[in-house]
Design a protein around this motif. Structure first.
Motif, PDB file in Angstrom:
ATOM      1  N   ALA A  18     -50.900 -30.589  23.096  1.00  0.00           N
ATOM      2  CA  ALA A  18     -51.748 -31.006  21.984  1.00  0.00           C
ATOM      3  C   ALA A  18     -52.848 -29.990  21.681  1.00  0.00           C
ATOM      4  O   ALA A  18     -53.163 -29.758  20.515  1.00  0.00           O
ATOM      5  CB  ALA A  18     -52.364 -32.362  22.282  1.00  0.00           C
ATOM      6  N   ASN A  22     -53.816 -28.581  18.026  1.00  0.00           N
ATOM      7  CA  ASN A  22     -55.163 -28.688  17.454  1.00  0.00           C
ATOM      8  C   ASN A  22     -55.719 -27.318  17.109  1.00  0.00           C
ATOM      9  O   ASN A  22     -56.336 -27.118  16.069  1.00  0.00           O
ATOM     10  CB  ASN A  22     -56.096 -29.412  18.431  1.00  0.00           C
ATOM     11  N   ARG A 194     -50.421 -37.858  11.883  1.00  0.00           N
ATOM     12  CA  ARG A 194     -50.546 -38.217  13.297  1.00  0.00           C
ATOM     13  C   ARG A 194     -50.612 -39.724  13.482  1.00  0.00           C
ATOM     14  O   ARG A 194     -50.161 -40.256  14.493  1.00  0.00           O
ATOM     15  CB  ARG A 194     -51.776 -37.526  13.898  1.00  0.00           C
ATOM     16  N   LEU A 195     -51.204 -40.412  12.486  1.00  0.00           N
ATOM     17  CA  LEU A 195     -51.216 -41.870  12.564  1.00  0.00           C
ATOM     18  C   LEU A 195     -49.806 -42.418  12.390  1.00  0.00           C
ATOM     19  O   LEU A 195     -49.343 -43.264  13.156  1.00  0.00           O
ATOM     20  CB  LEU A 195     -52.119 -42.463  11.483  1.00  0.00           C
ATOM     21  N   LYS A 200     -48.815 -45.840  18.513  1.00  0.00           N
ATOM     22  CA  LYS A 200     -49.784 -46.818  18.035  1.00  0.00           C
ATOM     23  C   LYS A 200     -49.675 -47.005  16.527  1.00  0.00           C
ATOM     24  O   LYS A 200     -49.731 -48.120  16.016  1.00  0.00           O
ATOM     25  CB  LYS A 200     -51.196 -46.365  18.403  1.00  0.00           C
TER      26      LYS A 200
ATOM     27  N   SER B 110     -57.432 -45.361  21.591  1.00  0.00           N
ATOM     28  CA  SER B 110     -58.038 -45.731  20.315  1.00  0.00           C
ATOM     29  C   SER B 110     -57.351 -44.929  19.222  1.00  0.00           C
ATOM     30  O   SER B 110     -56.677 -43.938  19.498  1.00  0.00           O
ATOM     31  CB  SER B 110     -59.524 -45.404  20.321  1.00  0.00           C
ATOM     32  N   LEU B 111     -57.526 -45.369  17.962  1.00  0.00           N
ATOM     33  CA  LEU B 111     -56.907 -44.620  16.868  1.00  0.00           C
ATOM     34  C   LEU B 111     -57.482 -43.207  16.774  1.00  0.00           C
ATOM     35  O   LEU B 111     -56.811 -42.282  16.342  1.00  0.00           O
ATOM     36  CB  LEU B 111     -57.093 -45.370  15.542  1.00  0.00           C
ATOM     37  N   THR B 114     -55.565 -41.152  18.968  1.00  0.00           N
ATOM     38  CA  THR B 114     -54.254 -40.921  18.360  1.00  0.00           C
ATOM     39  C   THR B 114     -54.330 -39.757  17.379  1.00  0.00           C
ATOM     40  O   THR B 114     -53.485 -38.867  17.387  1.00  0.00           O
ATOM     41  CB  THR B 114     -53.783 -42.179  17.604  1.00  0.00           C
ATOM     42  N   ILE B 115     -55.391 -39.763  16.554  1.00  0.00           N
ATOM     43  CA  ILE B 115     -55.527 -38.711  15.540  1.00  0.00           C
ATOM     44  C   ILE B 115     -55.806 -37.359  16.192  1.00  0.00           C
ATOM     45  O   ILE B 115     -55.262 -36.343  15.792  1.00  0.00           O
ATOM     46  CB  ILE B 115     -56.640 -39.078  14.534  1.00  0.00           C
ATOM     47  N   LEU B 116     -56.634 -37.365  17.238  1.00  0.00           N
ATOM     48  CA  LEU B 116     -56.997 -36.097  17.877  1.00  0.00           C
ATOM     49  C   LEU B 116     -55.939 -35.639  18.880  1.00  0.00           C
ATOM     50  O   LEU B 116     -56.056 -34.566  19.445  1.00  0.00           O
ATOM     51  CB  LEU B 116     -58.348 -36.225  18.586  1.00  0.00           C
ATOM     52  N   ARG B 117     -54.906 -36.452  19.071  1.00  0.00           N
ATOM     53  CA  ARG B 117     -53.876 -36.150  20.075  1.00  0.00           C
ATOM     54  C   ARG B 117     -54.532 -35.909  21.441  1.00  0.00           C
ATOM     55  O   ARG B 117     -54.237 -34.928  22.115  1.00  0.00           O
ATOM     56  CB  ARG B 117     -53.048 -34.917  19.667  1.00  0.00           C
ATOM     57  N   HIS B 121     -53.457 -40.165  24.547  1.00  0.00           N
ATOM     58  CA  HIS B 121     -52.405 -40.386  23.556  1.00  0.00           C
ATOM     59  C   HIS B 121     -51.097 -39.775  24.039  1.00  0.00           C
ATOM     60  O   HIS B 121     -50.043 -40.392  23.988  1.00  0.00           O
ATOM     61  CB  HIS B 121     -52.795 -39.767  22.218  1.00  0.00           C
TER      62      HIS B 121
END
Lengths: 345, 254
Positions: A18, A22, A194-195, A200, B110-111, B114-117, B121
């Motif tokens: 990841a 990023n 990513r969502l 999730k 948390s979401l 999830t977004i930040l990987r 996550h």
């Protein structure tokens, strides 16, 4: 007690870590800075503006795609969220740059503040809208957009901050460049992607597919629906703020429901739920719309909305699932080889 | 104290009593049937247990805690999972993603992560994808993991629905007509599968089914509903010979 006795060895796939991903996106955003310089120097003003607007359209379409396409909540209020962001950012920017703030720092702050206020609006719409489905939700969000429009149109100023009522707000400092717009577009697309493609985030699509079944599987449908509205509204607000700081002038008519419908058209044409498809549609339709602008000089009638409508009709007839359907142009998920014999059940 | 307990439950829609004075218990590891003619109120009993309807009267308890009228997702999180009479899969999502949705409540990220990987996550998505595949292997669906759920043959869809329900780690599993639309071979496999699930996952299974052979073979206890009221309770042999049951199914003797 484990969920299951250990099953056969599972084929594993190597994944890019990841932090590398990023870093890649951060590098891409930073790369937009020199690219912006290059474009500014070599492109004529018009093309440069079109490119910048394409990026903002991507932000709008992708954020609506999270609400309409991925979560399946039909919203016609996106222009309303945009208006909240545009006016918040515009009026603060005008006021504080007027008293000597650094325009870049102020814009960064107020674009985000505009997004946050739009997110609050998303929360306010999202909570009652949860009781509504399909057509009813569409009408309720449409009503929300009109309320925002009417409130703005009848407000001259709030305290020291000018709103400008029907005449609109002008004199907003010009801050938005291709770099700003591209950064917003990259962040929006990565966020929504990513969502959508995480364990999730599967909850969003599950609600679209079957809300009753999703709830029966332990999904807090209220939470995810409101979250989709809040995140979608945030990015719409950011796009609105950046639009104001690009055009330097905003007026309430820009944010009426025709604007919402234009954004819905992007989502439907791109393929409801397909993130890359909707980005593609945002690019293609922007170019088309600009091409049609020249046509106006010949016909003396604004044909753009007619062509928009025709395109929607033709797409619905020939390809009701949109350009990409629910598929992506590319998808990074590596499939595992699962063809080895399973243990006897 | 039974794991699941319904006491004097009534469900009333306007003037219609869909279910009245319904009493029922289910324990871990039990396999209990619910039968009755069409419109007897069987699915209503499931719906009131899973929070789709609020009971007009009576109590529903899971491990002693009242769950009557709670939200569906909370009841699922408390430990009751179900399948539906008309299969309700997430048809446009892959088989694997259908099961992953079932793991939603097990995710602690948390979401934002999830977004930040974020590391959590990555760890969780990896872990639950592995678990989902294990579950699919158990249900003999792993080779179709990446196919759209809606494209599966009917029997596979029913099994996927059970797999998705199991992913929520239930204590109680409600199966609403799992054999509907299955051919005899699939039904035989389903019987084995239901027993296997009961033993392997240590769940209590409550099952609505019209296929009498299946119900009579695998259920230890059967409740018979007619016009919203329980007309018989007992072992398969007992209810089969109960005159009230025969009358409900075949009509009064001439």
């Amino acid at each position: 007690m484990p969920l299951l006795a250990k099953a056969n060895q599972i084929d594993s796939v190597p994944r890019t870590p990841a932090w590398m991903l990023n870093l890649f996106w951060l590098a891409l955003i930073l790369a937009c800075y020199p690219i912006n310089r290059l474009l500014e120097a070599n492109l004529n003003d018009y093309l440069y503006l079109v490119l910048t607007r394409i990026c903002l359209n991507i932000v709008l379409a992708t954020s609506l795609n999270l609400i309409n396409g991925i979560t399946g909540q039909f919203s016609l209020g996106h222009a309303g969220f945009m208006a909240v962001g545009a006016y918040t950012c515009g009026t603060f920017l005008q006021h504080y740059v007027g008293v000597g703030w650094n325009p870049i720092a102020a814009a960064l702050l107020f674009v985000i503040v505009g997004g946050l206020l739009a997110a609050v609006a998303g929360l306010i719409v999202g909570v009652p809208a949860l009781r509504l489905r399909g057509d009813y939700l569409a009408i309720a969000t449409l009503g929300f957009g009109e309320i925002i429009y009417i409130v703005i149109r009848s407000t001259e100023s709030i305290g020291p901050f000018k709103i400008g009522s029907a005449a609109g707000l002008d004199g907003i400092p010009k801050v938005t460049t291709f770099f700003w717009a591209a950064t917003a577009a990259i962040i929006t697309v990565v966020c929504v992607w990513r969502l959508a493609y995480s364990a999730k985030g599967k909850a969003f699509a599950a609600i679209r597919e079957d809300e009753v079944a999703a709830a029966a599987m332990g999904i807090n449908t209220t939470f995810y629906k409101v979250t989709a509205f809040v995140i979608g509204a945030f990015f719409a607000g950011v796009a609105g703020g950046l639009y104001g700081a690009l055009d330097q002038t905003i007026d309430p008519e820009q944010f009426r429901f025709t604007r919402s419908i234009e954004i819905v058209a992007l989502v439907v044409l791109g393929g409801t739920g397909s993130i890359t498809g909707v980005v593609l549609a945002a690019i293609v339709l922007m170019i088309l719309s600009e091409a049609l602008r020249d046509l106006k000089g010949v016909t003396h009638v604004d044909l753009r909305l007619i062509v928009y409508a025709l395109l929607l009709i033709i797409t619905m007839l020939l390809r009701p699932q949109g350009l990409m359907g629910a598929k992506e142009i590319f998808r990074s998920r590596r499939k595992r080889n699962l063809s080895q014999p399973a243990p006897a059940a | 104290m039974p794991l699941l307990e319904l006491q004097n439950v009534c469900v009333q829609f306007g003037g219609l009593r869909a279910v009245s004075d319904f009493n029922f218990t289910l324990d871990q590891g039990e396999l209990v049937g619910l039968i009755g003619p069409n419109g007897a109120g069987k699915t209503t009993a499931f719906n009131v247990t899973t929070g789709v309807y609020r009971p007009s009267a009576g109590t529903v308890r899971l491990a002693g805690q009242s769950i009557a009228g709670q939200k569906t997702f909370k009841i699922n999180r408390a430990g009751i999972a179900r399948t539906f009479q008309n299969v309700r899969l997430f048809a446009n999502m892959s088989v694997l993603d259908n099961v992953l949705v079932g793991f939603n409540k097990s995710l602690t990220q948390s979401l934002t992560s999830t977004i930040l990987r974020a590391p959590i996550h990555q760890r969780e998505d990896r872990q639950f994808e592995d678990q989902a595949i294990e579950l699919l292997q158990t249900m003999n669906l792993a080779d179709k993991a990446y196919a759209a759920a809606g494209s599966l043959p009917y029997g596979d869809q029913r099994r996927l629905e059970i797999a998705r329900a199991l992913a929520t780690r239930p204590k109680i599993l409600l199966l609403d007509e799992p054999a509907a639309g299955m051919n005899p071979r699939e039904k035989a496999e389903l019987m084995q599968l239901i027993r296997f699930i009961r033993d392997q996952f240590q769940v209590g299974i409550w099952l609505i089914e019209h296929d009498m052979k299946l119900v009579m073979t695998i259920c230890e206890r059967i409740t018979v509903l007619d016009h919203g009221e329980i007309i018989a309770v007992g072992t398969p042999a007992k209810v089969q010979s109960d005159p009230a049951v025969i009358e409900a199914y075949l009509g009064e003797p001439a």
